[in-house]
Scaffold this motif. Structure first.
Motif, PDB file in Angstrom:
ATOM      1  N   PRO A 130      62.219  48.024  28.941  1.00 43.08           N
ATOM      2  CA  PRO A 130      62.764  46.789  28.699  1.00 43.08           C
ATOM      3  C   PRO A 130      62.273  45.500  29.850  1.00 43.08           C
ATOM      4  N   ILE A 131      62.378  44.452  29.519  1.00 42.19           N
ATOM      5  CA  ILE A 131      62.229  43.292  30.275  1.00 42.19           C
ATOM      6  C   ILE A 131      63.320  42.971  31.218  1.00 42.19           C
ATOM      7  N   THR A 132      63.193  42.904  32.416  1.00 41.41           N
ATOM      8  CA  THR A 132      63.958  42.584  33.324  1.00 41.41           C
ATOM      9  C   THR A 132      63.889  41.008  33.766  1.00 41.41           C
ATOM     10  N   VAL A 133      64.788  40.054  33.863  1.00 39.02           N
ATOM     11  CA  VAL A 133      64.821  38.828  34.077  1.00 39.02           C
ATOM     12  C   VAL A 133      65.864  38.217  34.903  1.00 39.02           C
ATOM     13  N   GLU A 134      65.685  38.047  36.210  1.00 34.94           N
ATOM     14  CA  GLU A 134      66.502  37.500  37.194  1.00 34.94           C
ATOM     15  C   GLU A 134      66.663  36.110  37.138  1.00 34.94           C
ATOM     16  N   LEU A 135      67.793  35.505  37.049  1.00 34.94           N
ATOM     17  CA  LEU A 135      68.156  34.204  37.154  1.00 34.94           C
ATOM     18  C   LEU A 135      69.078  33.562  38.003  1.00 34.94           C
ATOM     19  N   SER A 136      69.163  32.512  38.495  1.00 34.50           N
ATOM     20  CA  SER A 136      69.886  31.641  39.444  1.00 34.50           C
ATOM     21  C   SER A 136      71.502  32.008  38.959  1.00 34.50           C
ATOM     22  N   TYR A 140      71.988  31.570  34.779  1.00 38.29           N
ATOM     23  CA  TYR A 140      72.506  32.937  34.281  1.00 38.29           C
ATOM     24  C   TYR A 140      73.780  32.359  33.503  1.00 38.29           C
ATOM     25  N   GLY A 141      74.718  31.511  33.872  1.00 40.22           N
ATOM     26  CA  GLY A 141      75.969  31.257  33.151  1.00 40.22           C
ATOM     27  C   GLY A 141      75.534  30.328  32.041  1.00 40.22           C
ATOM     28  N   SER A 142      74.733  29.353  31.992  1.00 39.90           N
ATOM     29  CA  SER A 142      74.389  28.616  30.968  1.00 39.90           C
ATOM     30  C   SER A 142      73.548  29.297  29.965  1.00 39.90           C
ATOM     31  N   PHE A 143      72.734  30.387  30.290  1.00 35.40           N
ATOM     32  CA  PHE A 143      72.045  30.980  29.458  1.00 35.40           C
ATOM     33  C   PHE A 143      73.099  31.906  28.751  1.00 35.40           C
ATOM     34  N   MET A 144      74.004  32.789  29.225  1.00 40.97           N
ATOM     35  CA  MET A 144      74.904  33.458  28.590  1.00 40.97           C
ATOM     36  C   MET A 144      75.763  32.837  27.758  1.00 40.97           C
ATOM     37  N   GLU A 145      75.900  31.480  28.074  1.00 39.90           N
ATOM     38  CA  GLU A 145      77.131  30.607  27.056  1.00 39.90           C
ATOM     39  C   GLU A 145      76.244  30.451  25.726  1.00 39.90           C
ATOM     40  N   HIS A 146      75.133  30.606  25.750  1.00 36.58           N
ATOM     41  CA  HIS A 146      74.674  30.250  24.143  1.00 36.58           C
ATOM     42  C   HIS A 146      73.540  31.637  23.918  1.00 36.58           C
ATOM     43  N   VAL A 147      73.792  32.800  24.495  1.00 37.38           N
ATOM     44  CA  VAL A 147      72.807  33.876  24.397  1.00 37.38           C
ATOM     45  C   VAL A 147      72.809  34.180  22.924  1.00 37.38           C
ATOM     46  N   ASP A 148      73.628  34.019  22.137  1.00 40.76           N
ATOM     47  CA  ASP A 148      73.881  34.407  20.611  1.00 40.76           C
ATOM     48  C   ASP A 148      72.725  33.737  19.940  1.00 40.76           C
ATOM     49  N   VAL A 149      72.374  32.710  20.356  1.00 36.10           N
ATOM     50  CA  VAL A 149      71.132  32.086  19.751  1.00 36.10           C
ATOM     51  C   VAL A 149      70.002  32.823  19.761  1.00 36.10           C
ATOM     52  N   MET A 150      69.647  33.159  21.047  1.00 38.39           N
ATOM     53  CA  MET A 150      68.715  34.222  21.206  1.00 38.39           C
ATOM     54  C   MET A 150      68.821  35.555  20.558  1.00 38.39           C
ATOM     55  N   ARG A 151      69.906  36.036  20.334  1.00 41.23           N
ATOM     56  CA  ARG A 151      70.228  37.194  19.641  1.00 41.23           C
ATOM     57  C   ARG A 151      69.997  37.042  18.024  1.00 41.23           C
ATOM     58  N   ASP A 152      70.351  36.165  17.660  1.00 43.69           N
ATOM     59  CA  ASP A 152      70.222  35.774  16.215  1.00 43.69           C
ATOM     60  C   ASP A 152      68.835  35.520  15.878  1.00 43.69           C
ATOM     61  N   HIS A 163      73.250  38.568  37.746  1.00 43.22           N
ATOM     62  CA  HIS A 163      72.712  37.087  37.500  1.00 43.22           C
ATOM     63  C   HIS A 163      71.361  37.832  36.799  1.00 43.22           C
ATOM     64  N   THR A 164      71.448  38.877  36.083  1.00 44.63           N
ATOM     65  CA  THR A 164      70.329  39.463  35.600  1.00 44.63           C
ATOM     66  C   THR A 164      70.542  39.956  34.057  1.00 44.63           C
ATOM     67  N   ILE A 165      69.238  39.779  33.268  1.00 47.29           N
ATOM     68  CA  ILE A 165      69.558  40.114  31.841  1.00 47.29           C
ATOM     69  C   ILE A 165      68.407  41.159  31.513  1.00 47.29           C
ATOM     70  N   LEU A 166      68.798  42.076  30.704  1.00 53.76           N
ATOM     71  CA  LEU A 166      67.919  42.934  30.046  1.00 53.76           C
ATOM     72  C   LEU A 166      67.305  42.583  28.822  1.00 53.76           C
ATOM     73  N   VAL A 167      65.889  42.528  28.267  1.00 54.06           N
ATOM     74  CA  VAL A 167      65.794  42.397  27.103  1.00 54.06           C
ATOM     75  C   VAL A 167      65.243  43.722  26.560  1.00 54.06           C
ATOM     76  N   LYS A 168      65.814  44.425  25.315  1.00 55.33           N
ATOM     77  CA  LYS A 168      65.313  45.688  25.124  1.00 55.33           C
ATOM     78  C   LYS A 168      64.782  45.644  23.933  1.00 55.33           C
ATOM     79  N   ALA A 169      64.702  44.338  23.155  1.00 52.84           N
ATOM     80  CA  ALA A 169      64.137  44.536  21.792  1.00 52.84           C
ATOM     81  C   ALA A 169      63.568  42.814  21.722  1.00 52.84           C
ATOM     82  N   LYS A 195      71.267  22.778  28.900  1.00 51.36           N
ATOM     83  CA  LYS A 195      72.096  21.908  29.194  1.00 51.36           C
ATOM     84  C   LYS A 195      72.518  20.960  28.385  1.00 51.36           C
ATOM     85  N   ARG A 196      71.751  20.283  27.485  1.00 48.65           N
ATOM     86  CA  ARG A 196      72.176  19.468  26.421  1.00 48.65           C
ATOM     87  C   ARG A 196      71.583  20.011  25.087  1.00 48.65           C
TER      88      ARG A 196
END
Length: 265
Positions: A130-136, A140-152, A163-169, A195-196
Motif C-alpha cells: 500500500p501507498i502511505t501518504v502523509e498530509l498536513s 487531511y481534513g479537506s481530502f477526507m471531506e471529498h474522499v468519496d470522489v476518489m473512491r468512486d 493525518h495519514t491515508i493508506l491507498v490499498k488499490a 477548496k473550491r
C-alpha cells in the motif's frame, strides 16, 4: 479559429474550434490581439460542447460554427517514420499526414479517461505494498471531506494514523510502472482543487493532467508498432487536437504535395 491552439488560458470551452465570422486573422499575434480587444469569438457559440471535425483551421461556411465531417474515423493510415523523435509521418491513398505524437497520444488517453470516469463500477488493481501518504492537518481534513470522489474512481483509501491515508488499490487505467507516482500526483492535484471543489470540473481537469502524464513525450523514440497509436487516434470523437487545444494531426493531400513541388499549377 481555435483560441486554445495558441493560448490555453482562453480555453473556456473545451477543445473548441469556431468560425470568427468576418475576422480572418493570419498570424498568432493578430489572433491574440483580437482576443485582448474582445473581438466576439464565443458569444454566439452554441451551449453544447463543440468538437473539432476537420483538420482545417478555418471554417469555410459562415452559417455554421463547425463543419461536420465523420470521414476521419474511417481513415486507414500507414505509419512510415518518426522525425526528430516527436512527429510521426503516415500516409494513405489521399496524401501524407503528420502527427504530433504527444498531442495524439494525449487525445487518445483523455477520451479513454473520460469513458473510464463514467463507468459505474471501475476496474481496480490491489497493491501488494500500500501507498502511505502523509498530509498536513488542513489538507487531511479537506481530502477526507471529498474522499468519496476518489473512491468512486477506483482508489481504495483508508485512514491510517494521524493525518495519514493508506491507498490499498488503484484503478487499472494508471500507467504500468508509474502507479505510485501517478497516485501521488492525483492526490496532490485533488488537494489543490478541493477548496473550491466542483466535481465535474475536477474530473475533467484531472483527466487532462493524467492523460498528459500517461502519454509518450516529445524526443521519445518509438518503434513502428508504437507508432500505431494513430489507429486509436482515428477512433476518437475529436482526433484533431489534444485536450489542451494543440493540433494533433495535419494533412497534406496529394494535390498539396504536387503543388508545392510545382507538378501542378
Amino acid at each position: 479559429v481555435p483560441n486554445a491552439i495558441y493560448e490555453e488560458k482562453y480555453n473556456d470551452i473545451k477543445d473548441d474550434f469556431v468560425d470568427m465570422r468576418e475576422f480572418k486573422p493570419k498570424t498568432i499575434e493578430q489572433i491574440r490581439e483580437a482576443i485582448e480587444e474582445n473581438v466576439p469569438v464565443k458569444e454566439d457559440v452554441p451551449k453544447e460542447e463543440i468538437v473539432q471535425t476537420r483538420m482545417d483551421f478555418y471554417a469555410t461556411n459562415k452559417d455554421k460554427f463547425v463543419i461536420k465531417n465523420e470521414e476521419f474515423k474511417s481513415l486507414s493510415l500507414t505509419p512510415l517514420a518518426q522525425v526528430h523523435g516527436t512527429y510521426i509521418i503516415a500516409e494513405n491513398e489521399d496524401g501524407m499526414f503528420i502527427l504530433d505524437q504527444h498531442a495524439a497520444h494525449e487525445r487518445v488517453n483523455y477520451e479513454m479517461m473520460k469513458k473510464r470516469f463514467a463507468d459505474e463500477v471501475p476496474m481496480i488493481t490491489d497493491l501488494l505494498v500500500p501507498i502511505t501518504v502523509e498530509l498536513s492537518a488542513s489538507d487531511y481534513g479537506s481530502f477526507m471531506e471529498h474522499v468519496d470522489v476518489m473512491r468512486d474512481l477506483g482508489f481504495k483509501i483508508e485512514e491510517f494514523g494521524i493525518h495519514t491515508i493508506l491507498v490499498k488499490a488503484h484503478p487499472t487505467w494508471l500507467k504500468n510502472g508509474y502507479e505510485e507516482e501517478n497516485t501521488r500526483a492525483i492526490i496532490d492535484f485533488f488537494i489543490q482543487n478541493v477548496k473550491r471543489f466542483d466535481k465535474e470540473k475536477f474530473l475533467d481537469s484531472m483527466a487532462k493532467m493524467v492523460s498528459c502524464k500517461m502519454s509518450v513525450k516529445a524526443n521519445e523514440k518509438l518503434s513502428m508498432e508504437e507508432m500505431n497509436l494513430l489507429d486509436d487516434l482515428v477512433k476518437c470523437d475529436n482526433p484533431y487536437n489534444c485536450c489542451h487545444g494543440r493540433p494533433s494531426i495535419m494533412k497534406y493531400s496529394s494535390y498539396d504535395l504536387e503543388k508545392m513541388f510545382k507538378r501542378v499549377m
